[in-house]
Design a protein around this motif. Structure first.
Motif, PDB file in Angstrom:
ATOM      1  N   SER A   2       1.093  -1.116   0.089  1.00  0.00           N
ATOM      2  CA  SER A   2      -0.114  -0.005  -0.044  1.00  0.00           C
ATOM      3  C   SER A   2       0.779   1.259  -0.097  1.00  0.00           C
ATOM      4  O   SER A   2       0.315   2.405  -0.405  1.00  0.00           O
ATOM      5  CB  SER A   2      -0.832   0.129   1.289  1.00  0.00           C
ATOM      6  N   ARG A   3       2.123   1.144   0.412  1.00  0.00           N
ATOM      7  CA  ARG A   3       2.934   2.469   0.672  1.00  0.00           C
ATOM      8  C   ARG A   3       3.131   2.964  -0.602  1.00  0.00           C
ATOM      9  O   ARG A   3       3.796   3.976  -0.847  1.00  0.00           O
ATOM     10  CB  ARG A   3       4.169   1.928   1.417  1.00  0.00           C
ATOM     11  N   GLU A   4       3.145   2.266  -1.784  1.00  0.00           N
ATOM     12  CA  GLU A   4       3.470   2.692  -3.271  1.00  0.00           C
ATOM     13  C   GLU A   4       2.467   3.678  -3.519  1.00  0.00           C
ATOM     14  O   GLU A   4       2.851   4.440  -4.610  1.00  0.00           O
ATOM     15  CB  GLU A   4       3.190   1.514  -4.042  1.00  0.00           C
ATOM     16  N   PHE A   5       1.324   3.783  -2.921  1.00  0.00           N
ATOM     17  CA  PHE A   5       0.081   4.583  -3.039  1.00  0.00           C
ATOM     18  C   PHE A   5      -0.311   5.793  -2.369  1.00  0.00           C
ATOM     19  O   PHE A   5      -1.043   6.469  -2.478  1.00  0.00           O
ATOM     20  CB  PHE A   5      -0.866   3.782  -3.515  1.00  0.00           C
ATOM     21  N   THR A   6       0.985   6.027  -1.510  1.00  0.00           N
ATOM     22  CA  THR A   6       0.674   7.129  -0.471  1.00  0.00           C
ATOM     23  C   THR A   6       0.726   8.267  -1.360  1.00  0.00           C
ATOM     24  O   THR A   6       1.268   8.530  -2.257  1.00  0.00           O
ATOM     25  CB  THR A   6       1.902   7.174   0.501  1.00  0.00           C
ATOM     26  N   GLY A   7      -0.355   9.165  -0.917  1.00  0.00           N
ATOM     27  CA  GLY A   7      -0.518  10.585  -1.655  1.00  0.00           C
ATOM     28  C   GLY A   7      -1.193  10.449  -2.843  1.00  0.00           C
ATOM     29  O   GLY A   7      -1.614  11.511  -3.650  1.00  0.00           O
ATOM     30  N   GLN A   8      -1.553   9.163  -3.297  1.00  0.00           N
ATOM     31  CA  GLN A   8      -2.129   9.057  -4.787  1.00  0.00           C
ATOM     32  C   GLN A   8      -3.719   8.975  -4.399  1.00  0.00           C
ATOM     33  O   GLN A   8      -4.409   8.538  -3.746  1.00  0.00           O
ATOM     34  CB  GLN A   8      -1.616   7.963  -5.445  1.00  0.00           C
ATOM     35  N   LEU A  32      -9.193  -0.284   2.468  1.00  0.00           N
ATOM     36  CA  LEU A  32      -8.776  -0.061   3.685  1.00  0.00           C
ATOM     37  C   LEU A  32      -7.146   0.183   3.879  1.00  0.00           C
ATOM     38  O   LEU A  32      -6.812   1.014   4.738  1.00  0.00           O
ATOM     39  CB  LEU A  32      -9.176  -1.086   4.907  1.00  0.00           C
ATOM     40  N   GLN A  33      -6.495  -1.082   3.429  1.00  0.00           N
ATOM     41  CA  GLN A  33      -5.018  -0.810   3.396  1.00  0.00           C
ATOM     42  C   GLN A  33      -4.469   0.595   2.744  1.00  0.00           C
ATOM     43  O   GLN A  33      -3.571   1.278   3.149  1.00  0.00           O
ATOM     44  CB  GLN A  33      -4.484  -1.974   2.480  1.00  0.00           C
ATOM     45  N   LEU A  34      -5.148   1.071   1.538  1.00  0.00           N
ATOM     46  CA  LEU A  34      -4.726   2.311   1.008  1.00  0.00           C
ATOM     47  C   LEU A  34      -5.116   3.341   2.000  1.00  0.00           C
ATOM     48  O   LEU A  34      -4.122   4.338   2.158  1.00  0.00           O
ATOM     49  CB  LEU A  34      -5.532   2.537  -0.328  1.00  0.00           C
ATOM     50  N   TYR A  35      -6.198   3.517   2.685  1.00  0.00           N
ATOM     51  CA  TYR A  35      -6.393   4.521   3.617  1.00  0.00           C
ATOM     52  C   TYR A  35      -5.330   4.597   4.755  1.00  0.00           C
ATOM     53  O   TYR A  35      -5.045   5.631   5.239  1.00  0.00           O
ATOM     54  CB  TYR A  35      -7.945   4.408   4.217  1.00  0.00           C
TER      55      TYR A  35
END
Length: 415
Positions: free
Chosen positions: A153-159, A175-178
């Motif tokens: 999920s860390r790949e998509f932080t801020g996206q 939920l992971q992305l949030y």
């Protein structure tokens, strides 16, 4: 012959070190999305394994450690199982009533054949992605991947991320992305919303219609730009090593075609062939119950092979298959699915003369209620083991704040 697969590390996608398709769909920071009390073996509890009480929703490394402990408890060693071998082809010979299994040794590269009286297909059905097509997706200017290849999920932080699908993968990846800081998550559903009370940065919209550049247009007339699209669109049953007449073809149903007790193949559909009850498919239906159901299915299959469980005549089995397919029409909600699979578990137990408790419906229904009340905090709840009667302890942090998922750090938290 038992045809199965073993997952590789969570970092791999595409092909493994042997050039075989990566089977594993797990990802970093994956915690159980159901209570551990619903997957606990009656003869080997989590307390037996860890020598302590732990919370109800552990991470993946804790669960694989528990499984390894169960294998050791059952006396299974690496010498009992031939690993690093890939089944390439299986044929059935009617006159001799045997299967010829062609296998490749992935270490040496050698290919060889062996004959077997029975074949059990236990490869699972959550590894070959179902990939839908949308107008313009081939020219989308962001990243597109299937949930099978989602790893961190860390790949998509801020996206801003769009998820296509409305089942367990979409639910958990949202939920992971949030949790790891995606700026916004949109879930696009085909038939109906999941309907949970989502955090402010997560929403649900109708299905995607088309894409222009990075702009995604939905059938309700709305549109929005996204940095990435994750297809949470499910998986296909895939058995390329079997001839078509022996291949299970089915969507993800609670009861599958052609198989008595969802296990023993009778080839009842047009174009399919019967092989006298010698072929078995395990864990191929949709699932509420998992570890405990797989255990019951394994007991049933091995008891049939040993002659301990007597299967009715073919006509009776075919009628039972038709009845179970008709029963699929009654599974119109998660509650119906839980109760239906509970009934199935009791049926296997009755066949086996198995006397341990198999009914986990109250636990499942409690879990479903917690999700409805707050999808963000259901992993922060406690549940009672039907094996030990322990009520699980709480993690000192809420799930959304737990950023470490290793076995060591998790278990050490409860020293």
């Amino acid at each position: 012959a038992v045809v199965s697969t073993q997952s590789t590390g969570t970092w791999r996608t595409g092909l493994d070190e042997h050039g075989e398709s990566v089977h594993c769909s797990q990802y970093r920071d994956l915690f159980s999305n159901g209570p551990k009390e619903c997957i606990e073996f009656a003869n080997y509890s989590f307390r037996d394994h860890f020598k302590k009480n732990i919370p109800s929703f552990p991470p993946r490394e804790v669960l694989i450690d528990y499984l390894r402990g169960y294998w050791n408890f059952c006396g299974v060693s690496s010498s009992d199982v031939q690993v690093n071998h890939s089944v390439k082809n299986i044929t059935w010979d009617e006159p001799s009533r045997t299967f010829t299994v062609k296998v490749k040794d992935l270490t040496s590269g050698e290919t060889f054949e062996k004959e077997f009286d029975r074949v059990i297909v236990a490869t699972g059905h959550f590894s070959v992605p179902h990939i839908p097509s949308f107008d313009g997706i081939d020219r989308y200017e962001g990243r597109v991947l299937h949930a099978h290849d989602f790893r961190n999920s860390r790949e998509f932080t801020g996206q801003k991320v769009l998820l296509i699908g409305s089942s367990y993968s979409a639910e958990d990846i949202a939920l992971q992305l949030y949790k790891f800081g995606a700026s916004a998550v949109t879930i696009s559903y085909r038939t109906k919303k999941m309907g949970f009370v989502w955090p402010d940065t997560v929403k649900e919209v109708p299905i995607l219609k088309n894409i222009h550049g990075k702009t995604c247009h939905f059938i309700d007339g709305t549109s929005e730009d996204f940095d990435a699209i994750i297809l949470c669109t499910g998986y296909q049953h895939s058995f390329p090593f079997l001839p078509s007449e022996l291949t299970l073809e089915s969507p993800n149903l609670m009861n599958i075609p052609n198989c008595y007790r969802n296990l023993q193949w009778y080839g009842t559909e047009k174009g399919k062939k019967d092989c006298g009850g010698s072929l078995f498919y395990m864990a191929m239906q949709n699932q509420c119950y998992t570890f405990t159901m797989f255990d019951m299915q394994a007991r049933w299959v091995t008891s049939v092979i040993k002659g301990i469980v007597k299967v009715p005549d073919r006509n009776t089995c075919v009628a039972a298959i038709a009845a179970q397919l008709e029963e699929n029409k009654t599974y119109t909600s998660p509650v119906h699915e839980i109760l239906g699979q509970t009934k199935y578990m009791k049926m296997l137990a009755e066949d086996l003369g198995y006397t341990e408790q198999t009914d986990l419906s109250e636990l499942f229904l409690e879990w479903a209620r917690h999700k409805t009340e707050n999808i963000l905090t259901y992993r922060d709840q406690t549940h009672q083991s039907i094996v030990t009667k322990d009520v699980s302890i709480l993690h000192p942090l809420p799930w959304v704040s737990v950023m470490e998922d290793s076995l060591e750090s998790y278990i050490d938290t409860f020293s």
